[in-house]
Write a protein that holds these residues in place. Structure first.
Motif, PDB file in Angstrom:
ATOM      1  N   HIS A 153      43.610  40.435  37.173  1.00  0.00           N
ATOM      2  CA  HIS A 153      44.173  39.558  38.705  1.00  0.00           C
ATOM      3  C   HIS A 153      45.060  38.702  38.109  1.00  0.00           C
ATOM      4  N   TYR A 154      46.031  38.943  37.332  1.00  0.00           N
ATOM      5  CA  TYR A 154      47.142  38.558  36.950  1.00  0.00           C
ATOM      6  C   TYR A 154      48.151  39.303  36.125  1.00  0.00           C
ATOM      7  N   ARG A 223      48.879  41.642  42.204  1.00  0.00           N
ATOM      8  CA  ARG A 223      48.559  41.505  40.939  1.00  0.00           C
ATOM      9  C   ARG A 223      50.105  40.862  39.859  1.00  0.00           C
ATOM     10  N   GLY A 241      42.456  38.493  32.628  1.00  0.00           N
ATOM     11  CA  GLY A 241      41.696  39.762  33.640  1.00  0.00           C
ATOM     12  C   GLY A 241      40.315  38.863  33.034  1.00  0.00           C
ATOM     13  N   ALA A 253      40.759  34.250  39.306  1.00  0.00           N
ATOM     14  CA  ALA A 253      40.428  35.380  40.494  1.00  0.00           C
ATOM     15  C   ALA A 253      41.952  35.184  41.509  1.00  0.00           C
ATOM     16  N   HIS A 254      41.819  36.673  42.414  1.00  0.00           N
ATOM     17  CA  HIS A 254      43.720  36.637  43.127  1.00  0.00           C
ATOM     18  C   HIS A 254      43.460  36.893  44.322  1.00  0.00           C
ATOM     19  N   LEU A 269      40.999  31.168  48.078  1.00  0.00           N
ATOM     20  CA  LEU A 269      40.200  31.113  46.414  1.00  0.00           C
ATOM     21  C   LEU A 269      39.947  29.901  45.632  1.00  0.00           C
ATOM     22  N   ALA A 358      46.924  33.926  41.918  1.00  0.00           N
ATOM     23  CA  ALA A 358      45.918  33.805  40.943  1.00  0.00           C
ATOM     24  C   ALA A 358      45.350  32.246  40.727  1.00  0.00           C
TER      25      ALA A 358
END
Length: 364
Positions: A153-154, A223, A241, A253-254, A269, A358
């Motif tokens: 996610h990042y 991401r 993640g 989460a992103h 988000l 994120a």
């Protein structure tokens, strides 16, 4: 035995102020040997001559060196992002990895770190840099136990830039991607972002060329978060993640902001963990909130939803500084806090003028 990520968001009074980190270590709330990464927002200009980043890293290393085994400092990813324009607050995000006997549960926040070798000046801002970041991203994913790219996610990268000295060592202007030091920051960020995009399958290898970096804005990662600095010559990569090999209450989460005022993308988000969210996180949502990490960029078209902006026309203040303050204000209004990791310069990080975002929160 599972692994658990813990995050400490701590204020700083300046880039040298590590007192909050040391205080938690002194109380036994942070184990120095468990630290995997430290992200910092420092109050410099975020440009080539922002020495607050190197100052912060030097301060961290001096404080932690007596507390960790020899060689351990090199295994901690220390990523400093300069620039707290507007109301953004300087702060640290300290990531720990703890071994736990907790039973496996839903996929929890996982972290993996890796470093590339030192880049030659001629590689900065080019496909060679993207390839190195691709390899390091995959290495960090493997370390985190994340096999599925969709669970990432990042990805935070700290990458080098060109200086006059580095250009001279490369053999002169013809050997490097640019002779503009500030442009080299953008090319380095962009090459790193496209390396992440390669690793996560967001772009195909055949579309990536030296000419596309910093020019073809249709190529981007949703991401990636990349920050360039003079204080290093390699690329540091931290992957965040979800993995069922990890335990604990933290989740991530992103989303992707389509432009600099895409509040709904961020609101979605936040509403994901705060059912009472309306215009801002509710008190219960703020209790669960841990961190928000976002990129900000002035659109190259010079407009936001058809209206002209002047961020690119200001010869006194870099557009990245305008964008950080502008987007940071919007995000602070949504979250109810100014301790946000908002990084300027989003080349190939989200669509032109937008950027990835994120959120990390605590379940339960």
């Amino acid at each position: 035995m599972a692994r658990e990520t813990r995050i400490h968001r701590l204020s700083m009074s300046g880039p040298e102020d590590v007192s909050a980190i040391l205080a938690r270590i002194g109380r036994g709330e942070i184990a120095p040997a468990a630290i995997r990464a430290i992200l910092g927002k420092t109050e410099g200009n975020g440009c080539v001559n922002d020495f607050t980043r190197g100052y912060a890293v030097a301060s961290l290393k001096a404080a932690l060196a007596p507390l960790v085994p020899p060689g351990a400092l090199d295994r901690i990813s220390m990523v400093m992002s300069g620039g707290t324009e507007g109301g953004l607050s300087p702060h640290w995000l300290v990531f720990e990895e703890i071994a736990t006997d907790a039973p496996a549960g839903p996929p929890a926040l996982a972290i993996g770190v890796a470093r590339t070798r030192a880049l030659a000046p001629a590689e900065i801002g080019r496909v060679a840099q993207a390839e190195l970041v691709r390899e390091a991203t995959l290495e960090a994913m493997a370390e985190a136990g994340i096999a599925d790219t969709a669970a990432v996610h990042y990805v935070q990268v700290k990458c080098p830039l060109l200086t006059a000295e580095r250009v001279a060592h490369a053999g002169g202007p013809s050997a490097v991607a640019t002779t503009s030091m500030i442009k080299s920051m953008g090319l380095s960020r962009g090459a790193s972002a496209l390396g992440i995009a390669l690793a996560l399958g967001e772009i195909e290898p055949q579309v990536l060329t030296d000419a596309a970096i910093g020019d073809d804005w249709s190529l981007w990662s949703g991401r990636a978060s990349c920050s360039a600095g003079v204080e290093l010559e390699d690329c540091e990569v931290a992957v965040l993640g979800l993995s069922d090999a990890w335990s604990g209450p933290l989740r991530i989460a992103h989303g992707v902001m389509a432009d600099a005022i895409d509040a709904p993308a961020v609101a979605d988000l936040l509403a994901g963990f705060d059912p009472a969210f309306r215009a801002q996180l509710s008190p219960a949502g703020r209790d669960r909130f841990v961190a928000l990490l976002a990129k900000a960029e002035a659109s190259t078209a010079g407009t936001i939803r058809g209206a002209r902006h002047t961020m690119l026309d200001d010869s006194d203040i870099s557009s990245t500084r305008h964008a950080r303050g502008f987007v940071g204000g919007m995000l602070a209004g949504l979250t109810g806090t100014t301790e946000l990791f908002v990084s300027g310069g989003a080349e190939h990080q989200g669509p032109d003028g937008g950027g990835p975002c994120a959120a990390i929160w605590r379940e339960g």
